[in-house]
Design an enzyme around this catalytic site. Sequence first.
Site, PDB file in Angstrom:
ATOM      1  N   ASP A  80      37.095  48.958  41.492  1.00  0.00           N
ATOM      2  CA  ASP A  80      36.620  47.051  41.011  1.00  0.00           C
ATOM      3  C   ASP A  80      36.530  46.239  41.577  1.00  0.00           C
ATOM      4  O   ASP A  80      36.313  46.526  42.688  1.00  0.00           O
ATOM      5  CB  ASP A  80      38.238  46.756  40.293  1.00  0.00           C
ATOM      6  CG  ASP A  80      38.329  46.052  38.989  1.00  0.00           C
ATOM      7  OD1 ASP A  80      37.206  45.697  38.307  1.00  0.00           O
ATOM      8  OD2 ASP A  80      39.697  45.799  38.407  1.00  0.00           O
ATOM      9  N   ASP A 102      41.360  45.320  40.240  1.00  0.00           N
ATOM     10  CA  ASP A 102      41.506  44.066  41.923  1.00  0.00           C
ATOM     11  C   ASP A 102      43.278  43.621  40.970  1.00  0.00           C
ATOM     12  O   ASP A 102      43.644  42.228  41.391  1.00  0.00           O
ATOM     13  CB  ASP A 102      40.875  42.881  41.703  1.00  0.00           C
ATOM     14  CG  ASP A 102      40.986  42.209  40.088  1.00  0.00           C
ATOM     15  OD1 ASP A 102      41.351  42.965  38.932  1.00  0.00           O
ATOM     16  OD2 ASP A 102      39.732  41.598  39.679  1.00  0.00           O
ATOM     17  N   SER A 103      44.109  43.655  39.851  1.00  0.00           N
ATOM     18  CA  SER A 103      45.069  43.657  40.556  1.00  0.00           C
ATOM     19  C   SER A 103      45.741  44.348  41.396  1.00  0.00           C
ATOM     20  O   SER A 103      47.241  43.541  41.954  1.00  0.00           O
ATOM     21  CB  SER A 103      45.762  44.927  38.833  1.00  0.00           C
ATOM     22  OG  SER A 103      45.348  46.144  38.916  1.00  0.00           O
ATOM     23  N   GLU A 136      40.727  44.280  27.091  1.00  0.00           N
ATOM     24  CA  GLU A 136      41.712  43.984  27.260  1.00  0.00           C
ATOM     25  C   GLU A 136      42.263  42.761  27.145  1.00  0.00           C
ATOM     26  O   GLU A 136      41.549  41.306  26.619  1.00  0.00           O
ATOM     27  CB  GLU A 136      41.999  43.731  28.912  1.00  0.00           C
ATOM     28  CG  GLU A 136      43.441  42.505  29.456  1.00  0.00           C
ATOM     29  CD  GLU A 136      43.428  43.185  31.055  1.00  0.00           C
ATOM     30  OE1 GLU A 136      42.488  42.833  32.028  1.00  0.00           O
ATOM     31  OE2 GLU A 136      44.485  42.265  31.540  1.00  0.00           O
ATOM     32  N   LYS A 162      33.824  48.762  38.499  1.00  0.00           N
ATOM     33  CA  LYS A 162      34.105  48.078  36.981  1.00  0.00           C
ATOM     34  C   LYS A 162      33.685  46.623  37.131  1.00  0.00           C
ATOM     35  O   LYS A 162      34.015  46.493  38.402  1.00  0.00           O
ATOM     36  CB  LYS A 162      35.740  48.720  36.573  1.00  0.00           C
ATOM     37  CG  LYS A 162      35.223  48.024  35.331  1.00  0.00           C
ATOM     38  CD  LYS A 162      37.593  47.598  34.789  1.00  0.00           C
ATOM     39  CE  LYS A 162      38.502  47.059  36.148  1.00  0.00           C
ATOM     40  NZ  LYS A 162      38.138  45.753  35.748  1.00  0.00           N
TER      41      LYS A 162
END
Length: 275
Positions: free
Chosen positions: A83, A44-45, A182, A113
């Site tokens: 995502d 989703d970046s 992360e 994810k």
Amino acid sequence: MKNNISTFLEAKQKNEKLTMLTAYDYSMAKIMDNSGINGILVGDSLGMVCLGYKDTLSVTMEDMLHHIKAVSRGSENALVVGDMPFMSYQTSVYDAVKNAGRIIQEGGAGAVKLEGGSTVYEQVKVIVKAQIPVMGHIGLTPQSVNMFGGFKIQGKDELKAKDIIEDAKKLEDAGVFSIVLEGIPYKLAKIITETVSVPTIGIGAGKYCDGQILVYQDMLGLFTDFTPKFVKSYGNAGEVIRTAFEDYIKEVKNGIFPSEKHSFNISDDIIKKLY
Ligand code: KIV
């Protein structure tokens, strides 16, 4: 070789590092797939590096599906992980399994994810029960940016570090096949990697993770709004592309492009009849 969740689990058992990158479209997915990468995350970046939002919170299921479909079409051997965007699984267990199902069924991904540890325990369990592989994601989870008060490294004090270890154990218990770590100290990532039986995939979590992931725009100099400390540059594609654009503009303005080589011909007899 086609990668799947067994490839990931076996890699950890054999002590072989896993490699992942993000991708958002067909052409890039194809290049990545041909490079021999184990997994491609349609993250989703997307919201930040493709759509220009300041964070990932505005990304919708429809945005994700649009890009997951394209990446799936471009990936033959890499495991495609889709995502789950903000509010597609936090709202209820029903929403979680329904939206995870869409990512597999409509998007063509091989796994999903989602972010969070103990807070998403039930969601992960139900998605896995529906036979959908889940990749966890803990530490600096971008969908929690407002709770964190910014994109800040997590797990630096004892209490928070213990919470993150507990989150990893919870995810393992819920049935994830791997966990993204992360933005956490590398020694904490080492403890988690040694604690859980599923592979850890690090981004800003140091070298002891079982694998690594980067956002491709970051490692190629294509996203320059900000560059996190953990990003290593593997080439300046942004510079290469800008130079190509400048050359194109110059050549068009000077009548160099298109030349005969890039044009289509017709017989002069026909041309004469057109005047
Ligand atoms: O959205 C994303 O690209 C991610 C990676 C940074 C792990 O979640």
